[in-house]
Design a protein around this motif. Structure first.
Motif, PDB file in Angstrom:
ATOM      1  N   VAL A 100     -13.966 -20.819 -19.039  1.00  0.00           N
ATOM      2  CA  VAL A 100     -13.760 -22.094 -19.722  1.00  0.00           C
ATOM      3  C   VAL A 100     -15.071 -22.510 -20.384  1.00  0.00           C
ATOM      4  O   VAL A 100     -16.141 -22.424 -19.763  1.00  0.00           O
ATOM      5  CB  VAL A 100     -13.305 -23.201 -18.743  1.00  0.00           C
ATOM      6  CG1 VAL A 100     -13.101 -24.521 -19.477  1.00  0.00           C
ATOM      7  CG2 VAL A 100     -12.028 -22.783 -18.024  1.00  0.00           C
ATOM      8  N   MET A 101     -14.990 -22.945 -21.645  1.00  0.00           N
ATOM      9  CA  MET A 101     -16.164 -23.422 -22.367  1.00  0.00           C
ATOM     10  C   MET A 101     -15.984 -24.901 -22.690  1.00  0.00           C
ATOM     11  O   MET A 101     -14.885 -25.352 -23.026  1.00  0.00           O
ATOM     12  CB  MET A 101     -16.349 -22.626 -23.664  1.00  0.00           C
ATOM     13  CG  MET A 101     -17.612 -22.981 -24.437  1.00  0.00           C
ATOM     14  SD  MET A 101     -17.920 -21.812 -25.807  1.00  0.00           S
ATOM     15  CE  MET A 101     -16.570 -22.232 -26.928  1.00  0.00           C
ATOM     16  N   VAL A 102     -17.078 -25.673 -22.552  1.00  0.00           N
ATOM     17  CA  VAL A 102     -17.043 -27.112 -22.826  1.00  0.00           C
ATOM     18  C   VAL A 102     -18.190 -27.467 -23.751  1.00  0.00           C
ATOM     19  O   VAL A 102     -19.172 -26.733 -23.883  1.00  0.00           O
ATOM     20  CB  VAL A 102     -17.141 -27.938 -21.523  1.00  0.00           C
ATOM     21  CG1 VAL A 102     -15.969 -27.633 -20.605  1.00  0.00           C
ATOM     22  CG2 VAL A 102     -18.465 -27.685 -20.804  1.00  0.00           C
ATOM     23  N   HIS A 103     -18.040 -28.602 -24.412  1.00  0.00           N
ATOM     24  CA  HIS A 103     -19.118 -29.106 -25.255  1.00  0.00           C
ATOM     25  C   HIS A 103     -20.310 -29.514 -24.374  1.00  0.00           C
ATOM     26  O   HIS A 103     -20.149 -29.937 -23.237  1.00  0.00           O
ATOM     27  CB  HIS A 103     -18.643 -30.316 -26.068  1.00  0.00           C
ATOM     28  CG  HIS A 103     -17.522 -30.006 -27.002  1.00  0.00           C
ATOM     29  ND1 HIS A 103     -17.688 -29.313 -28.172  1.00  0.00           N
ATOM     30  CD2 HIS A 103     -16.185 -30.286 -26.918  1.00  0.00           C
ATOM     31  CE1 HIS A 103     -16.524 -29.182 -28.790  1.00  0.00           C
ATOM     32  NE2 HIS A 103     -15.597 -29.759 -28.050  1.00  0.00           N
ATOM     33  N   ASP A 104     -21.497 -29.389 -24.925  1.00  0.00           N
ATOM     34  CA  ASP A 104     -22.708 -29.721 -24.187  1.00  0.00           C
ATOM     35  C   ASP A 104     -23.530 -30.718 -25.005  1.00  0.00           C
ATOM     36  O   ASP A 104     -23.908 -30.414 -26.146  1.00  0.00           O
ATOM     37  CB  ASP A 104     -23.518 -28.449 -23.922  1.00  0.00           C
ATOM     38  CG  ASP A 104     -24.626 -28.656 -22.906  1.00  0.00           C
ATOM     39  OD1 ASP A 104     -24.567 -29.662 -22.169  1.00  0.00           O
ATOM     40  OD2 ASP A 104     -25.532 -27.822 -22.853  1.00  0.00           O
ATOM     41  N   PRO A 105     -23.810 -31.925 -24.522  1.00  0.00           N
ATOM     42  CA  PRO A 105     -23.499 -32.370 -23.149  1.00  0.00           C
ATOM     43  C   PRO A 105     -22.053 -32.843 -23.026  1.00  0.00           C
ATOM     44  O   PRO A 105     -21.465 -33.325 -23.979  1.00  0.00           O
ATOM     45  CB  PRO A 105     -24.465 -33.534 -22.951  1.00  0.00           C
ATOM     46  CG  PRO A 105     -24.651 -34.092 -24.321  1.00  0.00           C
ATOM     47  CD  PRO A 105     -24.592 -32.920 -25.269  1.00  0.00           C
ATOM     48  N   ALA A 106     -21.516 -32.675 -21.822  1.00  0.00           N
ATOM     49  CA  ALA A 106     -20.180 -33.172 -21.490  1.00  0.00           C
ATOM     50  C   ALA A 106     -20.124 -33.355 -19.981  1.00  0.00           C
ATOM     51  O   ALA A 106     -20.755 -32.615 -19.237  1.00  0.00           O
ATOM     52  CB  ALA A 106     -19.111 -32.181 -21.947  1.00  0.00           C
ATOM     53  N   PRO A 107     -19.354 -34.332 -19.517  1.00  0.00           N
ATOM     54  CA  PRO A 107     -19.301 -34.612 -18.066  1.00  0.00           C
ATOM     55  C   PRO A 107     -18.343 -33.681 -17.329  1.00  0.00           C
ATOM     56  O   PRO A 107     -17.603 -34.116 -16.452  1.00  0.00           O
ATOM     57  CB  PRO A 107     -18.830 -36.064 -18.029  1.00  0.00           C
ATOM     58  CG  PRO A 107     -17.951 -36.188 -19.237  1.00  0.00           C
ATOM     59  CD  PRO A 107     -18.592 -35.317 -20.294  1.00  0.00           C
ATOM     60  N   ILE A 108     -18.332 -32.414 -17.694  1.00  0.00           N
ATOM     61  CA  ILE A 108     -17.491 -31.420 -17.026  1.00  0.00           C
ATOM     62  C   ILE A 108     -18.412 -30.306 -16.548  1.00  0.00           C
ATOM     63  O   ILE A 108     -19.095 -29.657 -17.360  1.00  0.00           O
ATOM     64  CB  ILE A 108     -16.419 -30.847 -17.971  1.00  0.00           C
ATOM     65  CG1 ILE A 108     -15.548 -31.967 -18.551  1.00  0.00           C
ATOM     66  CG2 ILE A 108     -15.552 -29.824 -17.247  1.00  0.00           C
ATOM     67  CD1 ILE A 108     -14.557 -31.488 -19.608  1.00  0.00           C
ATOM     68  N   HIS A 109     -18.453 -30.090 -15.235  1.00  0.00           N
ATOM     69  CA  HIS A 109     -19.375 -29.110 -14.692  1.00  0.00           C
ATOM     70  C   HIS A 109     -18.687 -27.993 -13.914  1.00  0.00           C
ATOM     71  O   HIS A 109     -19.343 -27.086 -13.423  1.00  0.00           O
ATOM     72  CB  HIS A 109     -20.403 -29.808 -13.797  1.00  0.00           C
ATOM     73  CG  HIS A 109     -21.210 -30.835 -14.531  1.00  0.00           C
ATOM     74  ND1 HIS A 109     -20.836 -32.171 -14.579  1.00  0.00           N
ATOM     75  CD2 HIS A 109     -22.334 -30.727 -15.274  1.00  0.00           C
ATOM     76  CE1 HIS A 109     -21.710 -32.847 -15.311  1.00  0.00           C
ATOM     77  NE2 HIS A 109     -22.635 -32.005 -15.742  1.00  0.00           N
TER      78      HIS A 109
END
Length: 327
Positions: A133-142
């Motif tokens: 899984v890839m998320v935007h950075d910064p993002a509150p998903i760790h």
């Protein structure tokens, strides 16, 4: 793009089209004999960034290509040529089924779905591909446990989709799924912010991150893998000695990275003292000098090209690949 158009050499396009009669003649000959007669090793794989991908210069790059080059060096010498096909339609697997391609790099699922089980011998695992899984950075998903209620992009019918659904069911999470049938649409949705996360094979996600397209915002991969799958080197069922040669060559690439500790000597002893049939004298030294060790290949194709750590493609115990002494 058809198979003939995508059969690309490392540095050169192999221009000849092999007709039916020629294919039957090639299949009847021993594999090493026909490689020497034609001066080229024929290989193929399903396209994956870092494993086998078409590059901007219209050549092929990736771990599968480098293993194919190593085989060409072992049989033909440092100037040995390779021809590489990307299997992008059901009919392109005919080259594996007929034995026209001397080696192919496929997952177990691809072997099964193309009904190749009776036609090939499964050999070494040359890479491990993961779903992530890839998320935007910064993002509150760790971590994946934080995907509940989030907008998540996923490709319908992809290998990543069932891995994602299984993980969500196991964790009792209900994300907001945005399903797509085209990777370009998924990329656009992710880059526009319509999705807070994207699910896919890790090398595809790294390729998206490398070619962010619209907004150029940084992204990061979550640490957990949702699934993993080995990429297996398969060879024609009719030629066992060739299958053994593929194993020797790949093991030599692995052992070049083995540390000088208590099991190093037994690992070196796992390779044949004499030259295996079909391989050249000094083949091991030529392979490492021309193509590099397996660790060098992973660094080149994963770390430099995609910005990925070796992960499971590191030598055990750091990763999943076992040198011969530990099998």
């Amino acid at each position: 793009m058809g198979r003939a158009e995508r059969r690309l050499a490392a540095g050169l396009v192999v221009a000849a089209t092999v007709g039916l009669a020629a294919s039957q003649s090639r299949a009847a000959a021993g594999i090493v004999d026909r490689i020497r007669a034609e001066g080229v090793v024929h290989c193929g794989a399903v396209e994956r960034p870092g494993i086998a991908e078409e590059l901007p210069n219209e050549n092929i790059g990736g771990i599968a290509l480098d293993v194919c080059r190593a085989l060409a060096v072992a049989v033909l010498g440092p100037e040995g040529k390779v021809s590489f096909s990307l299997y992008d339609a059901p009919k392109t697997f005919d080259a594996v089924r007929s034995g026209e391609d001397e080696i192919a790099f496929l997952t177990g699922g691809e072997i099964a779905s193309a009904d190749l089980g009776a036609a090939v011998v499964p050999g070494p695992t040359v890479a491990v591909t993961e779903v992530g899984v890839m998320v935007h950075d910064p993002a509150p998903i760790h971590g994946i446990a934080e995907l509940g209620g989030r907008r998540v992009c996923v490709m319908t019918g992809s290998r990543a989709q069932p891995a994602f659904e299984s993980a969500m069911a196991r964790l009792h999470l209900s994300p907001l799924r945005l399903a797509f049938e085209e990777d370009v649409e998924l990329l656009d949705a992710y880059n526009s912010g319509a999705c807070e996360a994207a699910v896919g094979e890790v090398t595809y996600l790294a390729d998206m991150r490398r070619n962010t397209g619209i907004n150029k915002e940084p992204s990061r991969l979550l640490p957990e893998a949702l699934a993993s799958d080995p990429i297996i080197a398969v060879t024609p069922q009719a030629d066992g000695p060739w299958a053994a040669s593929v194993r020797w060559v790949f093991d030599a690439m692995l052992l070049a990275d083995a540390p000088a500790d208590a099991w190093r000597a037994s690992g070196a002893d796992a390779l044949p003292a004499r030259t295996p049939p079909g391989l050249r004298p000094n083949w091991r030294d030529d392979v490492i000098a021309t193509v590099g060790s397996y660790g060098a290949v992973v660094h080149r194709d994963f770390t430099v090209n995609l910005g990925l750590p070796p992960g499971p493609n590191a030598l055990w115990p750091a990763g999943a690949l076992l040198p011969p002494a530990l099998r």
